[in-house]
Design an enzyme around this catalytic site. Structure first.
Site, PDB file in Angstrom:
ATOM      1  CG  HIS A 168      -5.692  -2.349   0.181  1.00  0.00           C
ATOM      2  ND1 HIS A 168      -4.960  -1.813  -0.863  1.00  0.00           N
ATOM      3  CD2 HIS A 168      -5.144  -1.838   1.307  1.00  0.00           C
ATOM      4  CE1 HIS A 168      -4.026  -1.007  -0.391  1.00  0.00           C
ATOM      5  NE2 HIS A 168      -4.106  -1.010   0.919  1.00  0.00           N
TER       6      HIS A 168
ATOM      7  CB  SER B  17      -0.945  -0.041   1.200  1.00  0.00           C
ATOM      8  OG  SER B  17      -1.956   0.922   1.076  1.00  0.00           O
TER       9      SER B  17
END
Length: 712
Positions: free
Chosen positions: A677, A559
């Site tokens: 994610h 991320s």
């Protein structure tokens, strides 16, 4: 001889079928003008995930990556070892709530694909455990997951947000705790991957307040992941009848969390202005009026209801390390706030009120200390925890007793109880004993001098018998952003790495809050380059102090940590042999055009601001890929359902690196169609992803994998 010839022929066919280089990617130059600066990129066309040409390109990339990853020697042994570690372990519990005299918890029990919701009579009574909701019973593919749950104050009902495939697009369902059955109330679009989601019950459990994203037709399609507001739902009614409460004047990128006071008389709405750390707070009284307590510029990050009629707040105004203040709920005016816990030399991370005490988590560079105060602010002592460890969460039980989850780099996280009456921390029935330990490991903590002279903590974990001869395979990780601090934490995969003679290094970079809000500010907006300089300094420290050398040094992040990977490999390709980047951000000039990227503007900055544009352009990884550079080997992992970082970042960065790379090291993209994610990823897919990472690192760093736990 004939058999050998046949086998050779088969081998030749296999080699011929195996892609020897990445798929060709067409270049379609697109030029943008930022003020007086002209910027051209060649892979903008890869942003359209719905384009069949893009989908075909992704399929080709996956085939190329699989041809390399699946052929790595000892891959099967790596997968077997990881599967043993991740599935042959006792269940664990997290996200605990204590309401109505009952304990609620999420339970992870491999080989189940997803965690599930259970209730217990107490934290020390495992025999009373009852499964309330197992999301795998809702879908056979194991891709339905629980985003969050909130019990009513009396513990009779529980609201559960459910989503699919890592999308985080959650619908809230209400369950009767006694029967385990749904009430029939279902509210769509409460949770999302951009602004999250939250609910808070009213006092008598006749309804709840919830975060509501716009419905189709209420706003243009491009605004449906923004403009979060608060509504109230009365049980037994249709969602269309729900009552608007607050939020029409909130920012487009508002992120709202809700809480109920212990007596049910007040509701707290904490509103974040995107991801940059600005928060404002509103309180709803029994008269139905919402009153604003703090504004974005007031530097108040956290708020919690006390049991004494006060609202407690964590402020960094004129106190970068934090101070706890309070205002009366009857008149919550910030200008008349009273200081309860004054600032100290350590940063206050968060606090938890009980009827007669305040528990505050302090941080000094990463590890925690947990302090206890009376309500006048007098320090009464520290709660005993592991040395150089982290307190991940504190839960109030009955009275002033608490449950806390504590762990370290070498001790798995476990739930303990603490009672101020005797001052002792005690094990609970939820204790987890894992099949591995780190008795042969040492944890070293060094202070590394960054480019501008700042001292940056670096945690190094290695086997005690390791020789520092500059040849050890080493994995360096970091994050550096959004006030997220890298705390001491236990890792099963780390055991595998140490068994291969590896070193693990974890950097506490600026951008987190390891040393308070100033540490965060030194790693955000126009000062983001400090994060990358800190990381490079940590890499050089490992080389200079003979832990490793560039040919045996790998880095990994995800991320915002994926952005770190992109910046590190483009700014210092000579420092690393291999890079693993998960769901990373690489195009900083186009980021704010993606839905969640707009929430990131308050942390990264905007190209619309000339000074911020210059900073973004100066480090944007995609725009610093240089043709003819000898890049390290790169493995990028991304999920098609990622609502937080658009997978187009990974597609464009992989294409650019593959075209520019002058080394023989592979640039691999693995794009999953069934994950996002990372939240809600099924266990089997997680193990497959971990296998790819370990196999890739072993292959690139020259490690012949040993499946035993004995010293190599």
């Amino acid at each position: 001889m004939r058999k050998l010839l046949a086998l050779s022929f088969i081998a030749v066919l296999f080699i011929a079928a195996k892609p020897v280089k990445p798929p060709a990617t067409k270049r379609v130059p697109v030029t943008d003008i930022y003020g007086s600066v002209s910027v051209t990129e060649s892979y903008r066309w890869l942003e359209n995930a719905n384009d069949p040409v893009v989908q075909k390109w992704v399929d080709a990339q996956n085939r190329y990556s699989r041809s390399i990853l699946d052929a790595i020697p000892r891959r099967a042994a790596i997968e077997q070892r990881l599967r043993e570690l991740y599935t042959d372990r006792p269940p664990s519990y997290f996200a605990l709530w204590f309401q109505g005299g009952r304990l609620f918890a999420m339970k992870s029990q491999p080989p189940k694909e997803q965690s599930f919701l259970v209730t217990l009579d107490s934290i020390n009574d495992r025999k009373s455990e009852r499964v309330l909701l197992d999301p795998t019973s809702l879908s056979a593919d194991g891709k339905t997951s629980i985003d969050f749950f909130v019990p009513s104050l009396d513990g009779r009902l529980v609201a559960v947000s459910l989503s699919r495939g890592g999308s985080e697009e959650g619908t809230v369902h209400i369950y009767n705790v006694a029967s385990g059955k749904e009430t029939g109330d279902a509210i769509p679009r409460v949770n999302g991957g951009t602004a999250g989601g939250s609910i808070a019950w009213n006092g008598d459990a006749s309804g709840f307040y919830y975060t509501r994203y716009p419905r189709e037709g209420e706003r243009p399609k491009e605004d449906l992941s923004f403009y979060q507001q608060v509504y109230f739902h009365k049980l037994g009614t249709q969602p269309a009848e729900d009552r608007y409460e607050i939020g029409k004047d909130f920012p487009r990128i508002a992120e709202i969390s809700l809480d109920t006071s212990d007596d049910g008389h007040f509701i707290l709405a904490s509103v974040r202005n995107g991801d940059g750390g600005e928060v404002e707070h509103f309180v709803r009284g029994e008269d139905g009026r919402w009153q604003q307590v703090t504004h974005f510029g007031d530097a108040v990050s956290n708020a919690a209801f006390g049991f004494d009629g006060n609202l407690y707040l964590l402020s960094t105004r004129n106190a970068p390390m934090g101070t706890v203040i309070r205002v009366p709920l009857a008149q919550p005016v910030l200008s008349s706030a009273e200081t309860v816990i004054p600032p100290s030399t350590m940063s206050i991370e968060w606090f938890v009120p009980t009827p007669h005490h305040l528990y505050a988590s302090y941080m000094a560079g990463g590890p925690n200390e947990l302090w206890m105060f009376d309500l006048k602010g007098t320090k009464e002592g520290t709660v005993p925890i592991f040395p150089v460890s982290a307190v991940y969460s504190v839960l109030r039980l009955q009275g002033d007793s608490i449950a806390l989850i504590n762990g370290s780099f070498v001790e798995p996280a476990n739930w303990f109880t603490f009672d101020p009456a005797d001052g002792k921390t005690k094990e609970t029935a939820l204790k987890v004993t894992l099949p591995v330990n780190f008795n042969d490991a040492v944890v070293e903590r060094a202070m590394v001098t960054s480019k501008d002279g700042t001292q940056v903590p670096l945690n190094i974990i290695r086997r005690r018998d390791m020789q520092l001869d500059g040849s050890n395979p080493t994995l360096l990780t970091g994050y550096g952003g959004f006030t997220l601090s890298i705390k001491p934490g236990f890792s099963l995969r780390r055991r595998v790495w140490l068994d291969q003679g590896g070193v693990v290094a974890i950097a506490n970079l600026r951008g987190g809050s390891e040393f308070g809000e100033e540490w965060h500010k030194q790693g955000k907006l126009t000062k983001k380059q400090n994060v990358f300089d800190d990381f490079a300094a940590c890499a050089r420290y490992l080389i200079d102090h003979r832990y490793t050398n560039p040919s045996r040094l790998a880095i990994e992040g995800g991320s915002n940590g994926g952005l770190l990977m992109g910046a590190a490999l483009t700014q210092h390709p000579e420092l690393f042999r291999a890079v693993v980047s998960h769901v990373g951000i690489y195009d900083m000039l186009h980021l704010e055009l993606f839905p969640n990227g707009q929430f990131n503007v308050t942390e990264y900055g905007s190209v619309k601001d000339p000074e911020q544009f210059q900073a973004l352009y100066a480090y944007s990884p995609l725009h610093h890929v240089v043709n003819g550079t000898r890049y390290p080997a790169v493995l990028m992992q991304t999920g098609a359902n990622d609502p937080r970082v658009d997978p187009a970042n990974s597609r464009k960065m992989a294409a650019g690196l593959q075209a520019a790379n002058a080394s023989t090291h592979p640039i691999l993209l693995v794009a999953s169609s069934g994950s996002g994610h990372g939240f809600g990823t099924a266990l089997s897919e997680f193990i497959a992803q971990e296998t790819d990472v370990v196999a890739f690192l072993c292959d690139q760093l020259g490690i012949r994998f040993r499946s035993t736990a004995k010293a190599p």
